[in-house]
Write an enzyme that holds these catalytic residues in place. Structure first.
Site, mmCIF file in Angstrom:
data_model
loop_
_atom_site.group_PDB
_atom_site.id
_atom_site.type_symbol
_atom_site.label_atom_id
_atom_site.label_comp_id
_atom_site.label_asym_id
_atom_site.label_seq_id
_atom_site.Cartn_x
_atom_site.Cartn_y
_atom_site.Cartn_z
ATOM 1 C CE LYS A 1 -10.781 -2.852 3.369
ATOM 2 N NZ LYS A 1 -10.133 -4.389 3.961
ATOM 3 C CD GLU B 1 -2.845 -1.006 2.247
ATOM 4 O OE1 GLU B 1 -3.323 -0.410 3.332
ATOM 5 O OE2 GLU B 1 -4.137 -2.399 2.378
#
Length: 425
Positions: A337, A205
């Site tokens: 999400k 990430e």
């Protein structure tokens, strides 16, 4: 509103080099929407299921040609000709067509790609940006980012047990300023780590993945970086954690192998409380295992007055699990999400349910991302106030920040940055 005239899908690559699904929805007016589906590394057991090909000789079994075929075959046959503005009806048609409780037959990656692309096509049809189409005239809040600057756990190859160490620029006046502050801290941290002899490679990430031995050491480096960049830890920039505790939960205990600790739920609560006394931690995600409902309730009753307690694997963006959590007071925030639940309408339902219950909602990326920046629009559309989309490196992460900067410029004086309004206690 124009009807759905055609749907095409293709196999593309995500930020980890794994295949994912991209979908184009074309309306009979010529309007088009395109969406690419993200994928997670640390996934909750209760998430909607991706459809992978399972052929070892091709992408190590991770290909998504079956999902592509589902989009262009069964799904198009079912929703072709439907009005693109009927988002809920389209999503429910796909859910019914799949026929499983977790979208395993057609694949959540196939269904989500179509769901998001339909919304984008509908927005394109009437000439509105996606955030305005989804959120209406009240869509105006620019979210405070959670910026992952040190990676551990499943997102990095180092001894740190906690998966993400993040900064939140609560003292910024705008999203553009928040991004600048985050970037300056990120660059300061890079130099400090390098000078201390640590590698400055980045994880999935975009955060650094140094060989640190403990959460306390990581938070100490973050504090030094904030100060080196000219800011005050706790005033200008606060800290957030994603423990991803399910990943180190075994036999009823939490095994922090990097620190040589084995803790029960009460011990994990005390562990986080001790860190929060030493560092300005305002948010902690998944501090306990995804099915430790009793432990979650104790954690939130103990620490939830002073910090945000975010359920990710606990809720998996699922309204049914969220309702249980609301009743049990298991958390005071939900991580959102889109691919955990698999349709846009169910995602928006989860956000609305949380907000009505007085909880916060954090719109989130996955570790396997693409250049698709849809979650930036969703964050503004829902006035969520917070977004979690990685570090200030890797174009798949930066794409979301850049989209938020564009939205802020477009909103001009109508927009507002959430800033300190996200703080608890």
């Amino acid at each position: 509103m124009s009807a759905i005239a055609d749907i095409t899908a293709r196999e593309i690559l995500d930020s980890r080099g794994n295949p994912t699904v991209e979908v184009d929805v074309i309306l009979d007016s010529g309007a088009m929407g395109r969406a690419a589906v993200p994928s997670g590394a640390s996934t909750g057991a209760h998430e909607a299921v991706e459809l992978r090909d399972g052929e070892p000789a091709r992408f190590g079994g991770k290909g998504v040609q079956r999902a592509v075929e589902a989009v262009e075959g069964e799904i198009f046959d079912a929703i072709g000709g439907m009005d693109a503005s009927e988002q809920v009806a389209i999503d429910e048609t796909m859910i019914d067509l799949d026929g499983t409780p977790n979208k395993a037959r057609l694949g959540a990656n196939a269904i989500l790609g179509v769901s998001l692309a339909v919304a984008k096509a509908a927005a394109d049809e009437i000439g509105l940006p996606l955030y305005r189409y989804l959120g209406g005239v009240y869509a105006r809040t620019l979210p405070v980012p959670m910026m992952n600057i040190i990676n551990g756990g499943k997102h990095a190859d180092n001894p740190i047990d906690i998966q993400e160490f993040m900064i939140q620029p609560v003292g910024a006046a705008s999203i553009a300023e928040a991004v600048r502050m985050g970037s300056e801290v990120f660059q300061a941290l890079k130099k400090i780590l390098h000078d201390a002899g640590h590698n400055t490679n980045v994880g999935d990430e975009g955060g650094f993945a140094p060989g640190l031995k403990s959460a306390e050491e990581a938070l100490g480096f973050m504090t030094r970086a904030v100060e080196a960049a000219g800011y005050r830890a706790g005033e200008d920039i606060a800290f957030a954690l994603d423990c991803a505790a399910t990943e180190f939960y075994k036999d009823g205990r939490y095994h922090l192998e990097g620190e040589g600790k084995v803790l029960d739920a009460g011990g994990m609560t005390d562990y986080i409380a001790a860190l929060a006394k030493s560092f300005p931690i305002i948010s902690v995600e998944d501090p306990l295992s995804e099915d430790d409902w009793e432990g979650w309730a104790h954690f939130t009753s103990t620490l939830g007055g002073a910090m945000q307690v975010v359920g990710d694997d606990l809720f998996v963006t699922n309204p049914t699990r969220l309702r249980r959590g609301i009743a049990a007071k298991s958390a005071n925030s939900i991580l959102i999400k889109v691919n955990q639940i698999g349709t846009l309408s169910e995602t928006l339902e989860a956000v609305e349910l949380a907000q009505r219950a007085g909880m916060t909602a954090v719109i989130s990326h996955r570790s396997g991302e693409t250049e698709d920046a849809t979650i930036a629009d969703i964050a503004v559309a829902t006035n969520a106030g917070q977004i979690k989309t990685g570090s200030l490196a890797r174009s798949d992460r930066v794409a979301k920040y850049n989209q938020l900067i564009r939205i802020e410029a477009e909103l001009d004086i109508a927009g507002r940055f959430a800033g300190r309004t996200i703080l608890r206690g």
